[in-house]
Design an enzyme around this catalytic site. Structure first.
Site, PDB file in Angstrom:
ATOM      1  N   LYS A   7       0.821  -1.211   0.000  1.00  0.00           N
ATOM      2  CA  LYS A   7       0.000   0.000   0.000  1.00  0.00           C
ATOM      3  C   LYS A   7       0.855   1.261   0.000  1.00  0.00           C
ATOM      4  CE  LYS A   7      -2.833  -1.441   3.389  1.00  0.00           C
ATOM      5  NZ  LYS A   7      -3.950  -1.624   4.304  1.00  0.00           N
TER       6      LYS A   7
ATOM      7  N   LEU B 294      19.578   0.406  -2.750  1.00  0.00           N
ATOM      8  CA  LEU B 294      20.279   0.509  -4.036  1.00  0.00           C
ATOM      9  C   LEU B 294      19.490   1.340  -5.047  1.00  0.00           C
ATOM     10  CD1 LEU B 294      21.796  -3.045  -4.516  1.00  0.00           C
ATOM     11  CD2 LEU B 294      22.877  -0.975  -3.660  1.00  0.00           C
TER      12      LEU B 294
ATOM     13  N   HIS C 231      21.520  -3.047   3.704  1.00  0.00           N
ATOM     14  CA  HIS C 231      21.592  -1.687   3.163  1.00  0.00           C
ATOM     15  C   HIS C 231      23.001  -1.083   3.263  1.00  0.00           C
ATOM     16  CE1 HIS C 231      17.393  -2.197   3.020  1.00  0.00           C
ATOM     17  NE2 HIS C 231      17.043  -1.697   4.187  1.00  0.00           N
TER      18      HIS C 231
ATOM     19  N   ARG D 234      18.391  10.111   9.371  1.00  0.00           N
ATOM     20  CA  ARG D 234      19.429  10.451   8.405  1.00  0.00           C
ATOM     21  C   ARG D 234      20.129   9.194   7.877  1.00  0.00           C
ATOM     22  NH1 ARG D 234      24.028  13.776  11.060  1.00  0.00           N
ATOM     23  NH2 ARG D 234      22.506  15.429  11.252  1.00  0.00           N
TER      24      ARG D 234
ATOM     25  N   ARG E  63      30.185   9.132   4.845  1.00  0.00           N
ATOM     26  CA  ARG E  63      31.167  10.185   5.135  1.00  0.00           C
ATOM     27  C   ARG E  63      32.557   9.636   4.857  1.00  0.00           C
ATOM     28  NH1 ARG E  63      27.919  13.890   8.517  1.00  0.00           N
ATOM     29  NH2 ARG E  63      29.668  15.325   8.411  1.00  0.00           N
TER      30      ARG E  63
HETATM   31  C1  BG6 Z   1      13.835  -1.313   5.936  1.00  0.00           C
HETATM   32  C2  BG6 Z   1      13.962  -1.719   7.365  1.00  0.00           C
HETATM   33  O1  BG6 Z   1      14.567  -2.186   5.114  1.00  0.00           O
HETATM   34  O2  BG6 Z   1      14.329   0.001   5.763  1.00  0.00           O
HETATM   35  C3  BG6 Z   1      13.252  -0.734   8.285  1.00  0.00           C
HETATM   36  O3  BG6 Z   1      13.401  -3.010   7.540  1.00  0.00           O
HETATM   37  C4  BG6 Z   1      13.721   0.676   7.987  1.00  0.00           C
HETATM   38  O4  BG6 Z   1      13.478  -1.065   9.634  1.00  0.00           O
HETATM   39  C5  BG6 Z   1      13.639   0.981   6.516  1.00  0.00           C
HETATM   40  O5  BG6 Z   1      12.871   1.565   8.714  1.00  0.00           O
HETATM   41  C6  BG6 Z   1      14.252   2.321   6.190  1.00  0.00           C
HETATM   42  O6  BG6 Z   1      14.024   2.645   4.862  1.00  0.00           O
HETATM   43  P1  BG6 Z   1      13.959   4.147   4.393  1.00  0.00           P
HETATM   44  O7  BG6 Z   1      13.886   4.060   2.924  1.00  0.00           O
HETATM   45  O8  BG6 Z   1      12.737   4.745   5.031  1.00  0.00           O
HETATM   46  O9  BG6 Z   1      15.193   4.793   4.907  1.00  0.00           O
END
Ligand code: BG6
Length: 489
Positions: free
Chosen positions: A19, A181, A241, A343, A347
């Site tokens: 959604k 990414l 990430h 944030r 860096r």
């Molecule tokens: C997700 C995590 O992959 O990324 C979450 O499971 C996190 O815990 C989120 O809040 C953050 O994504 P964005 O794009 O809002 O920074």
């Protein structure tokens, strides 16, 4: 092409991710004419709903950047006409066969390409893939499946998942998303590095002292405690990430921009890293806090989290790449929930100028003269470089000032959501931004021993107040490697 159709089936259509992110991203792509002429969107989930109800649901939650534009309503009405719904169980071949009939009807005998987006919990990935691939895959065009983390909890469960998925799909059909990414600044990282002479030659241990990858959120796990408690911040943010950004940052120049060439280089970086050990990390967990007459709940106050949970909501880690380019350079990561700010940034701290003529202007603290390049991934996308500058006037006073590329000042175009980029790439078969299975294995190999040790030895996280800057342990970890966190300097 006029003689082909594209169907995008969002499995788990009534869930939050679908959604909030997937349908809005599809609409944005449609709005900007990125989708092919003949396409349909199907929602699939267990909730009983008809097409009209799905359309209502989508239109209610369509809060993306597009809904402020001109003729949005008209375009939305056209988009919604192409959205349909099928209710079914996730493990029912029969229900996917019904979906197949509906898809065929919409395709009207044209060549069909089918994309499935699995917006569902990982324990049902394999069921859905089995049913969709045996009963609802295309017989004339391509079938692709997008899956999103968590891909297991450790090296073993992840490779087991890969093995099960590959019973029904080839590696080329699996699109593993890491939505970081798809973020504009992350994509730009390679452009910045490889197309600018002022940066490319500096990208090594000769000039870079350390690199920091920082992720912070100013809210807790609110409502997601059930999921989160089984994973923790290292699996939720770092292993995917932040590590993905690190590999893009540190990889050697790929032979070309082809997906395989880029991913080959990323795998090499991962394989050049030493698996993390306990001494390379510190973990934290937020506790409740009263501030300005408001009470902020601690992590374990979440009703879906066990009271005795020691799951980390914060972690800092030091990683090293044992190759000629990066030997000895600390790559630090820091990720946390319920901190003082939201944030994400990269860096890069450079070395000091040897024999700096202006040394005495910095007093005893040469760190104050460190050039620092910052890529702010979000919010307010920006790239800035801290340089030493003479403060105008008759004296000789220096300060650090920013050469600042603030996206919203430079570009008028809005920045697309990460899911738009990634969905479009999946439609176009562009795999550059998706995780290959060997990449995933290498990423887990780095983190699994540490995760096991943290759990087996029941390492208690350092508590930090909701809304604070996180545990002080993060400073000690950085100091051990002669680093100061740039965001706190
Ligand atoms: C997700 C995590 O992959 O990324 C979450 O499971 C996190 O815990 C989120 O809040 C953050 O994504 P964005 O794009 O809002 O920074």
């Amino acid at each position: 092409q006029e003689d082909s159709t594209l169907s995008i089936t969002v499995v788990g259509a009534s869930g939050d991710l679908a959604k909030k992110k997937i349908f809005p991203a599809l609409f944005a792509l449609y709005y900007e004419d990125w989708l092919p002429e003949n396409f349909v969107v199907f929602g699939y989930s267990r909730t009983k709903m008809n097409d009209e109800e799905l359309r209502n649901m989508i239109s209610r939650t369509l809060t993306c950047r597009i809904d402020r534009r001109e003729n949005c309503e008209e375009k939305m009405a056209q988009f919604l006409k192409r959205c349909f719904y099928h209710s079914g169980q996730y493990n029912s071949e029969e229900h996917f066969a019904e979906l197949n009939c509906k898809l065929k009807e919409k395709e009207g005998g044209r060549l069909s390409n089918r994309l499935f987006y699995l917006s569902i919990p990982p324990n049902i990935f394999v069921d859905v893939v089995r049913c969709a691939s045996t009963k609802a895959s295309s017989t004339t065009g391509w079938t692709r499946v997008i899956v999103e983390k968590p891909f297991g909890r450790d090296a073993e469960s992840s490779s087991e998942l890969t093995r099960c998925l590959k019973r029904y799909l080839t590696e080329e059909q699996i699109f593993r998303i890491d939505h970081y990414l798809g973020k504009e600044l992350v994509e730009n990282l390679s452009v910045l590095r490889f197309s600018n002479l002022v940066f490319e030659p500096l990208w090594s241990r000769n000039y870079i002292r350390n690199v920091q990858f920082i992720f912070s959120e100013d809210f807790g796990t609110e409502g997601r405690g059930g999921y989160f408690d089984n994973y923790g911040i290292i699996r939720d943010i770092m292993q995917n990430h932040l590590l993905q950004i690190l590999t893009l940052f540190a990889m050697e120049t790929p032979v070309s921009l082809d997906a395989e060439d880029i991913r080959n280089e990323k795998v090499k970086v991962l394989r050049s890293m030493r698996p993390l050990q306990l001494e390379d990390v510190i973990v934290g967990q937020y506790k409740g806090q009263s501030k300005g007459g408001k009470t902020y709940p601690g992590y374990t106050d979440d009703p879906t989290v066990p009271n005795s949970s020691i799951t980390p909501t914060f972690a800092a880690a030091a990683l090293f790449i044992n190759n000629a380019r990066w030997d000895g350079v600390p790559f630090l990561m820091k990720a946390g929930k319920a901190l003082h700010t939201k944030r994400a940034e990269i860096r890069v701290q450079f070395r000091h100028v040897p024999g700096n003529l202006y040394k005495r202007n910095f007093g005893t603290d040469l760190d104050k003269a460190t050039n620092e390049l910052v890529l702010r991934v979000q919010p307010d996308e920006a790239i800035y470089l801290k340089i030493n500058n003479k403060v105008p006037g008759l004296g000789m006073r220096l300060d650090r000032s920013d050469l600042n590329l603030l996206y919203k000042a430079r570009y008028t175009r809005e920045i697309p959501d990460a899911y738009e980029r990634l969905l479009l790439d999946a439609v176009e078969g562009e795999r550059r931004l998706f995780i290959r299975s060997d990449e995933l294995d290498a990423a887990w190999a780095l983190f699994t021993p540490l995760l096991k040790e943290l759990e087996e030895r029941k390492i208690a996280p350092e508590l930090y107040p909701y809304g604070s800057r996180g545990p002080v342990g993060a400073h000690y970890l950085a100091a051990k490697h002669n680093v100061r966190w740039g965001d706190l300097m």
